[in-house]
Design a protein around this motif. Structure first.
Motif, PDB file in Angstrom:
ATOM      1  N   GLU A  44       0.842  -1.193   0.000  1.00 21.53           N
ATOM      2  CA  GLU A  44       0.000   0.000   0.000  1.00 21.53           C
ATOM      3  C   GLU A  44       0.877   1.242   0.000  1.00 21.53           C
ATOM      4  O   GLU A  44       1.756   1.393   0.837  1.00 21.53           O
ATOM      5  CB  GLU A  44      -0.905   0.020   1.227  1.00 21.53           C
ATOM      6  CG  GLU A  44      -1.825   1.215   1.250  1.00 21.53           C
ATOM      7  CD  GLU A  44      -2.747   1.204   2.449  1.00 21.53           C
ATOM      8  OE1 GLU A  44      -3.213   2.291   2.815  1.00 21.53           O
ATOM      9  OE2 GLU A  44      -3.000   0.123   3.012  1.00 21.53           O
ATOM     10  N   LEU A  45       0.641   2.115  -0.954  1.00 17.17           N
ATOM     11  CA  LEU A  45       1.327   3.398  -1.037  1.00 17.17           C
ATOM     12  C   LEU A  45       0.271   4.462  -0.797  1.00 17.17           C
ATOM     13  O   LEU A  45      -0.542   4.754  -1.683  1.00 17.17           O
ATOM     14  CB  LEU A  45       1.991   3.575  -2.409  1.00 17.17           C
ATOM     15  CG  LEU A  45       2.982   2.469  -2.809  1.00 17.17           C
ATOM     16  CD1 LEU A  45       3.414   2.640  -4.249  1.00 17.17           C
ATOM     17  CD2 LEU A  45       4.158   2.453  -1.877  1.00 17.17           C
ATOM     18  N   ARG A  46       0.236   5.001   0.406  1.00 18.24           N
ATOM     19  CA  ARG A  46      -0.810   5.950   0.798  1.00 18.24           C
ATOM     20  C   ARG A  46      -0.913   7.096  -0.197  1.00 18.24           C
ATOM     21  O   ARG A  46       0.087   7.669  -0.604  1.00 18.24           O
ATOM     22  CB  ARG A  46      -0.542   6.516   2.191  1.00 18.24           C
ATOM     23  CG  ARG A  46      -0.595   5.485   3.283  1.00 18.24           C
ATOM     24  CD  ARG A  46      -2.051   5.171   3.617  1.00 18.24           C
ATOM     25  NE  ARG A  46      -2.166   3.965   4.394  1.00 18.24           N
ATOM     26  CZ  ARG A  46      -2.443   3.931   5.680  1.00 18.24           C
ATOM     27  NH1 ARG A  46      -2.622   5.041   6.334  1.00 18.24           N
ATOM     28  NH2 ARG A  46      -2.562   2.777   6.295  1.00 18.24           N
ATOM     29  N   ALA A  82      -6.571   1.983  -7.173  1.00 17.75           N
ATOM     30  CA  ALA A  82      -6.130   3.365  -6.995  1.00 17.75           C
ATOM     31  C   ALA A  82      -6.638   3.924  -5.673  1.00 17.75           C
ATOM     32  O   ALA A  82      -7.759   3.644  -5.251  1.00 17.75           O
ATOM     33  CB  ALA A  82      -6.635   4.229  -8.152  1.00 17.75           C
ATOM     34  N   GLY A  83      -5.803   4.729  -5.021  1.00 15.70           N
ATOM     35  CA  GLY A  83      -6.176   5.386  -3.771  1.00 15.70           C
ATOM     36  C   GLY A  83      -7.037   6.606  -4.030  1.00 15.70           C
ATOM     37  O   GLY A  83      -7.150   7.102  -5.163  1.00 15.70           O
ATOM     38  N   LYS A  84      -7.626   7.114  -2.981  1.00 15.39           N
ATOM     39  CA  LYS A  84      -8.542   8.248  -3.087  1.00 15.39           C
ATOM     40  C   LYS A  84      -7.858   9.479  -3.686  1.00 15.39           C
ATOM     41  O   LYS A  84      -8.414  10.126  -4.581  1.00 15.39           O
ATOM     42  CB  LYS A  84      -9.102   8.576  -1.701  1.00 15.39           C
ATOM     43  CG  LYS A  84     -10.086   9.717  -1.709  1.00 15.39           C
ATOM     44  CD  LYS A  84     -10.606   9.991  -0.319  1.00 15.39           C
ATOM     45  CE  LYS A  84     -11.526  11.199  -0.317  1.00 15.39           C
ATOM     46  NZ  LYS A  84     -11.974  11.537   1.027  1.00 15.39           N
ATOM     47  N   GLU A  85      -6.663   9.812  -3.217  1.00 12.36           N
ATOM     48  CA  GLU A  85      -5.980  11.005  -3.727  1.00 12.36           C
ATOM     49  C   GLU A  85      -5.643  10.875  -5.201  1.00 12.36           C
ATOM     50  O   GLU A  85      -5.747  11.842  -5.956  1.00 12.36           O
ATOM     51  CB  GLU A  85      -4.725  11.283  -2.905  1.00 12.36           C
ATOM     52  CG  GLU A  85      -5.027  11.791  -1.511  1.00 12.36           C
ATOM     53  CD  GLU A  85      -3.770  12.073  -0.714  1.00 12.36           C
ATOM     54  OE1 GLU A  85      -2.771  12.542  -1.296  1.00 12.36           O
ATOM     55  OE2 GLU A  85      -3.784  11.805   0.499  1.00 12.36           O
ATOM     56  N   SER A 105      -3.030  18.332   4.792  1.00 10.14           N
ATOM     57  CA  SER A 105      -2.306  17.106   4.538  1.00 10.14           C
ATOM     58  C   SER A 105      -1.108  17.025   5.460  1.00 10.14           C
ATOM     59  O   SER A 105      -0.441  18.019   5.725  1.00 10.14           O
ATOM     60  CB  SER A 105      -1.833  17.086   3.081  1.00 10.14           C
ATOM     61  OG  SER A 105      -0.978  16.000   2.864  1.00 10.14           O
ATOM     62  N   ALA A 106      -0.841  15.841   5.935  1.00  6.83           N
ATOM     63  CA  ALA A 106       0.304  15.639   6.825  1.00  6.83           C
ATOM     64  C   ALA A 106       1.608  15.856   6.070  1.00  6.83           C
ATOM     65  O   ALA A 106       2.629  16.149   6.675  1.00  6.83           O
ATOM     66  CB  ALA A 106       0.260  14.234   7.400  1.00  6.83           C
ATOM     67  N   ALA A 107       1.573  15.740   4.743  1.00  5.75           N
ATOM     68  CA  ALA A 107       2.787  15.874   3.956  1.00  5.75           C
ATOM     69  C   ALA A 107       3.178  17.336   3.736  1.00  5.75           C
ATOM     70  O   ALA A 107       4.289  17.628   3.345  1.00  5.75           O
ATOM     71  CB  ALA A 107       2.616  15.189   2.612  1.00  5.75           C
TER      72      ALA A 107
END
Length: 114
Positions: A44-46, A82-85, A105-107
């Motif tokens: 999993e790649l967030r 695919a992830g949500k983002e 975003s935490a990033a």
């Protein structure tokens, strides 16, 4: 985009890195993802998505050229969700990024002067 195009873009975006280092990084990431999938693990790649393996049962198929029945053995295939983002970014399409609602975003980190 091919692997070599990805490496070329990463080198262009990161001039402080040498091409051979970027190539090693990209190869290592792909090898680790492939290895994990081969072991049946989930990767999993967030913000990007998740790679998993799915089992396909044995079945009877048809040869498209002759129409003859053919037995297809059970197999395991890679699957990507695919992830949500990523979905949001793709669906943004040709729209300007300014229209996209701001989301914390935490990033992201904003430094303010003292």
């Amino acid at each position: 985009m091919t692997r070599s195009e990805l490496i070329a873009e990463l080198v262009a975006a990161n001039p402080h890195l040498q091409g051979r280092d970027v190539e090693l990084i990209v190869s290592t990431v792909f090898d680790e993802i492939s290895g994990a999938l081969a072991r049946g693990e989930r990767v999993e790649l967030r913000g990007f998505g998740a790679f998993t393996v799915k089992k396909r049962d044995a079945r009877t198929g048809r040869n498209p050229r002759t129409g003859e029945s053919v037995s297809v053995e059970e197999k395991v295939v890679p699957f990507f969700k695919a992830g949500k983002e990523l979905r949001e970014r793709i669906n943004l399409g040709g729209q300007s990024r300014a229209r996209r609602p701001a989301r914390p975003s935490a990033a992201r980190l904003t430094l303010l002067p003292d």
